[in-house]
Design an enzyme around this catalytic site. Structure first.
Site, PDB file in Angstrom:
ATOM      1  N   GLU A  15     -31.805 -13.034 -39.854  1.00  0.00           N
ATOM      2  CA  GLU A  15     -32.566 -12.095 -40.686  1.00  0.00           C
ATOM      3  C   GLU A  15     -32.020 -10.669 -40.607  1.00  0.00           C
ATOM      4  O   GLU A  15     -32.677  -9.729 -41.068  1.00  0.00           O
ATOM      5  CB  GLU A  15     -34.031 -12.109 -40.271  1.00  0.00           C
ATOM      6  CG  GLU A  15     -34.732 -13.432 -40.540  1.00  0.00           C
ATOM      7  CD  GLU A  15     -36.186 -13.396 -40.131  1.00  0.00           C
ATOM      8  OE1 GLU A  15     -37.026 -13.124 -40.989  1.00  0.00           O
ATOM      9  OE2 GLU A  15     -36.472 -13.637 -38.945  1.00  0.00           O
ATOM     10  N   SER A 166     -38.579 -16.854 -40.251  1.00  0.00           N
ATOM     11  CA  SER A 166     -37.773 -16.743 -41.461  1.00  0.00           C
ATOM     12  C   SER A 166     -37.651 -18.033 -42.238  1.00  0.00           C
ATOM     13  O   SER A 166     -37.130 -18.043 -43.338  1.00  0.00           O
ATOM     14  CB  SER A 166     -36.368 -16.267 -41.094  1.00  0.00           C
ATOM     15  OG  SER A 166     -35.699 -17.273 -40.359  1.00  0.00           O
ATOM     16  N   SER A 302     -40.119  -8.424 -51.000  1.00  0.00           N
ATOM     17  CA  SER A 302     -41.085  -8.858 -50.000  1.00  0.00           C
ATOM     18  C   SER A 302     -42.525  -8.723 -50.486  1.00  0.00           C
ATOM     19  O   SER A 302     -42.829  -7.991 -51.433  1.00  0.00           O
ATOM     20  CB  SER A 302     -40.903  -8.054 -48.701  1.00  0.00           C
ATOM     21  OG  SER A 302     -39.636  -8.298 -48.139  1.00  0.00           O
TER      22      SER A 302
END
Length: 331
Positions: A15, A166, A302
């Site tokens: 990530e 993730s 996001s």
């Protein structure tokens, strides 16, 4: 005088790039009239601050400072934007605690526990109104009988690394023949793996944060994956899933979910902004807990930034609240 903020990005996991994107979003929205922001990148190769001219200044880990050409910068607050290790698993929090530097996330213990999906579920077991899918926690070191230990679970199953949020290394298994290769894939990412029963229903993600003793729950996001489940690609590829904010929920269901978010936040002793994922089971309407992210993604793709805006707050106001709350904890 402006507070000096260390905006921590990077990390040791897959990530890394998402963390840099999160940091870019924060840097673009933070109030520069109140704060001087220094992005500090942490990787296995080293810790450094890169200035506007592209010069990299190493971090002195003895006191977490950077020495520029004419000055030494020490920080008032660390704003952590590292997903996974070391920013979400308690390691960085422990380091900052030793130096007495305020930071914006959950504390050491909560960060470490919530990175482990199985341990988190154990703490939340028995929470009124909250359901947990049947699951088995597996360890690479104890490989004997691994497949047989899952046989009491009901197919289909999700197989995922136990530490991390993730969805890298995650698989959906529809037959027992698919289980072994799915375990191999997950064990490439982590020494612990969680095998969990699939719950059919709608997925909702909800952000929450505490300021001045008040816990605020943000509008939920309903997630409709464009693929079989909400994996890493579905999370971070534009258009790979449909995300509706606020989520389409009747008022009574919305209030129930909001109360569950508050209960989970308090039971896990969370701090700062977190994002929790739930599934509302199709047949029963029961709410199943999936996981909590203590450093949620905040890139342009996001979920959390959309929820903040849907709540009526600006992103700049939100980050100011987080920074000032972290400062108060060390007063």
């Amino acid at each position: 005088m402006k507070k000096k903020i260390a905006l921590l990005a990077g990390g040791f996991t897959g990530e890394y790039v998402i963390s840099l994107q999160t940091a870019d979003t924060i840097a673009a929205n933070i109030d520069r009239e109140k704060y001087e922001v220094y992005k500090v990148v942490i990787s296995r190769e080293g810790w450094f601050h890169e200035d506007g001219a592209g010069t990299r200044w190493p971090v002195d880990k003895n006191d977490f400072s950077i020495r520029l050409e004419t000055s030494k910068v020490v920080f008032d607050v660390a704003l952590i934007a590292i997903h996974g290790s070391p920013g979400e698993d308690g390691r960085l929090q422990g380091y900052l605690e030793l130096l007495d530097i305020p930071y914006t996330t959950c504390d050491v213990t909560t960060s470490a526990i919530t990175m482990n999906k199985s341990y988190t579920k154990n703490i939340l077991a028995g929470t009124e109104g909250l359901h947990l899918a049947g699951s088995v926690q597996l360890f690479r070191e104890w490989a004997a009988g691994m497949l047989e230990s899952c046989r009491h679970l009901q197919l289909p199953l999700f197989v995922k690394p136990n530490n991390g949020g993730s969805s890298i290394g995650m698989s959906k298994v529809g037959s027992w023949e698919e289980l072994e290769p799915a375990l191999e894939r997950a064990f490439r990412e982590d020494g612990q793996v969680l095998v969990e029963e699939y719950i059919k229903g709608r997925e909702y993600s909800v952000g929450a944060f505490r300021v001045g003793g008040e816990l605020e729950v943000l509008p939920s996001t309903e997630i409709i994956p464009g693929r079989d489940f909400f994996d890493f690609e579905a999370k971070y590829s534009p258009g790979a899933s449909e995300e509706i904010t606020p989520g389409r929920l009747p008022e009574n269901a919305r209030l129930t979910l909001e109360q569950l978010v508050k209960e989970v936040y308090q039971r896990l002793n969370c701090r700062g902004a977190v994002r929790m994922d739930f599934i509302q089971e199709e047949e029963t309407g029961h709410w199943y807990f999936i996981e909590v992210n203590t450093v949620p993604g905040q890139s342009e793709n996001s979920i959390l930034p959309r929820q903040i805006r849907a709540s009526g707050r600006s992103m700049g106001e939100f980050y100011s609240l987080l920074i000032e709350e972290a400062s108060r904890r060390n007063d």
